[in-house]
Design a protein around this motif. Structure first.
Motif, short mmCIF file in Angstrom:
data_model
loop_
_atom_site.label_atom_id
_atom_site.label_comp_id
_atom_site.label_asym_id
_atom_site.label_seq_id
_atom_site.Cartn_x
_atom_site.Cartn_y
_atom_site.Cartn_z
N HIS A 119 15.08 -139.69 -15.25
CA HIS A 119 14.62 -141.09 -15.37
C HIS A 119 13.47 -141.35 -14.39
O HIS A 119 12.46 -141.94 -14.76
N MET A 165 9.61 -142.44 -15.20
CA MET A 165 9.01 -143.63 -14.58
C MET A 165 7.73 -143.26 -13.82
O MET A 165 6.75 -144.01 -13.84
N LEU A 218 24.90 -146.39 -21.35
CA LEU A 218 23.82 -146.11 -20.39
C LEU A 218 22.58 -145.61 -21.11
O LEU A 218 21.45 -145.90 -20.70
N LEU A 219 22.80 -144.87 -22.20
CA LEU A 219 21.65 -144.38 -22.97
C LEU A 219 20.93 -145.55 -23.66
O LEU A 219 19.71 -145.56 -23.77
N GLN A 224 20.90 -148.60 -22.50
CA GLN A 224 20.23 -149.30 -21.41
C GLN A 224 18.95 -148.56 -21.01
O GLN A 224 17.91 -149.17 -20.77
N GLU A 225 19.05 -147.23 -20.99
CA GLU A 225 17.88 -146.41 -20.65
C GLU A 225 16.76 -146.63 -21.67
O GLU A 225 15.59 -146.75 -21.32
N ARG A 262 16.25 -149.30 -23.41
CA ARG A 262 15.68 -150.62 -23.14
C ARG A 262 14.70 -150.58 -21.96
O ARG A 262 13.59 -151.10 -22.04
N ILE A 263 15.15 -149.95 -20.87
CA ILE A 263 14.36 -149.96 -19.64
C ILE A 263 13.05 -149.20 -19.81
O ILE A 263 11.98 -149.69 -19.48
N GLU A 310 10.72 -150.91 -22.18
CA GLU A 310 10.15 -152.09 -21.50
C GLU A 310 8.95 -151.67 -20.63
O GLU A 310 7.89 -152.29 -20.67
N ALA A 311 9.15 -150.57 -19.86
CA ALA A 311 8.07 -150.11 -18.99
C ALA A 311 6.86 -149.67 -19.81
O ALA A 311 5.71 -149.95 -19.44
#
Ligand SMILES: [Zn+2]
Lengths: 170, 141
Positions: free
Chosen positions: B34, B38, B68-69, B71-72, B74-75, B78-79
């Motif tokens: 992750h 990022m 969690l996957l 959520q990952e 989404r995150i 989003e970035a």
């Protein structure tokens, strides 16, 4: 088997194009899933209806009658021909009526649920906008943070909400 | 010790310890991966994002951790959306969709794709994915 796969293979199933194992999976799904079963039944209905249609045969007197009606009509043409009739013959009337019918039906069958779905989507979008993924806003001292440092690592062990990266361990 | 006996002991030993060790390894890999994704986004190295994120989504997550996957997805999307990388963000959500098994996870990811399409101004596709989410929501008990 999920519902999409089930729906996708229903026509193949009705056309008897599925292999034995595929049939078995599909039939098992149908026994367990009501929406798919209903879809199957309505498809089956229309298949049977089409089957019945092919049984209708026109007898020879029917064809002679139609022929004589056509030839009878020909000399009785009106003196004035409307532009529509000139372009399309009298066929435009059923075509227009059919198009109008389809338009009205699709308005009732599609527009209703569509509008409802649109509303649901708007509600979801509002909820989604509220769903804060980011960390709390930075203090003025910190200045503007880059989004990648602003977003959490979801894999972090301390991760307990939508507020941080769940994959990170501290 | 005869090898049969070793095997038997291994088979009978509690699986929970092995499982939690395994999960902590998976979680640790995901966490590192992750941060790499990022970093790529931060550096504008978008071309390498999907090959790196694929390694997160191909990890064997236990069903209880599948959220969690989501959520990952989404995150990271989003970035990426923040950097106007919508195409890559959609590709990343597709990776997440292939990685999850449960219908609630798929429903969330379909909705996330719809949300992303809305942000791109592609309302037709947005509605299509929202409809898929709703269909799945209705069909799953
Ligand atoms: Zn089904």
């Amino acid at each position: 088997m999920d519902c999409q796969a089930c729906i996708d293979s229903l026509t193949a199933f009705l056309d008897d194009e599925l292999s034995a194992p595929e049939k078995e999976v599909l039939q098992t799904h149908l026994t367990q899933c009501r929406p798919c079963r209903q879809e199957h039944e309505s498809l089956l209905d229309s298949y049977q209806w089409v089957d019945q249609l092919t049984d209708l045969e026109m007898d020879s007197t029917g064809w002679t009658r139609i022929h004589s009606e056509i030839t009878h009509l020909a000399p009785g043409k009106p003196a004035w021909v409307s532009p529509f009739q000139f372009l399309f013959g009298s066929r435009w009337i059923p075509v227009a009526a059919g198009t109008l019918g389809v338009a009205i039906l699709s308005f009732f069958f599609l527009a209703g649920p569509k509008a409802e779905m649109q509303d649901e989507f708007q509600v979801y979008l509002e909820q989604r906008e509220q769903m804060v993924i980011r960390r709390p806003p930075p203090s003025p001292l910190e200045g503007i943070r880059e989004i990648t440092t602003d977003l959490p690592n979801p894999f972090t062990v301390s991760y307990d909400s939508s507020q941080s990266n769940p994959f990170t361990q501290e | 010790m005869p090898s049969h006996l070793v095997l038997l002991i291994l088979l009978l030993s509690p699986h929970t310890a092995a499982f939690s060790q395994n999960w902590s390894q998976v979680r640790g890999s995901a966490e590192r991966q992750h941060e790499m994704v990022m970093m790529l986004i931060r550096n504008g190295d978008f071309g390498r994002v999907l090959e790196t994120s694929r390694q997160i989504f191909s990890l064997k997550f236990p069903a209880s951790q599948e959220h969690l996957l989501v959520q990952e997805g989404r995150i990271l999307s989003e970035a990426l959306a923040h950097h106007q990388q919508f195409q890559i963000a959609q590709g990343l959500l597709d990776q997440a969709l292939r990685a999850v098994r449960s219908n609630p996870s798929k429903i969330d990811l379909f909705k996330e794709k719809a949300y992303l399409f809305t942000r791109q101004g592609r309302d037709k596709e947005a509605m299509e994915f929202f409809e898929r989410a709703m269909e799945l929501e209705k069909s799953s008990p």
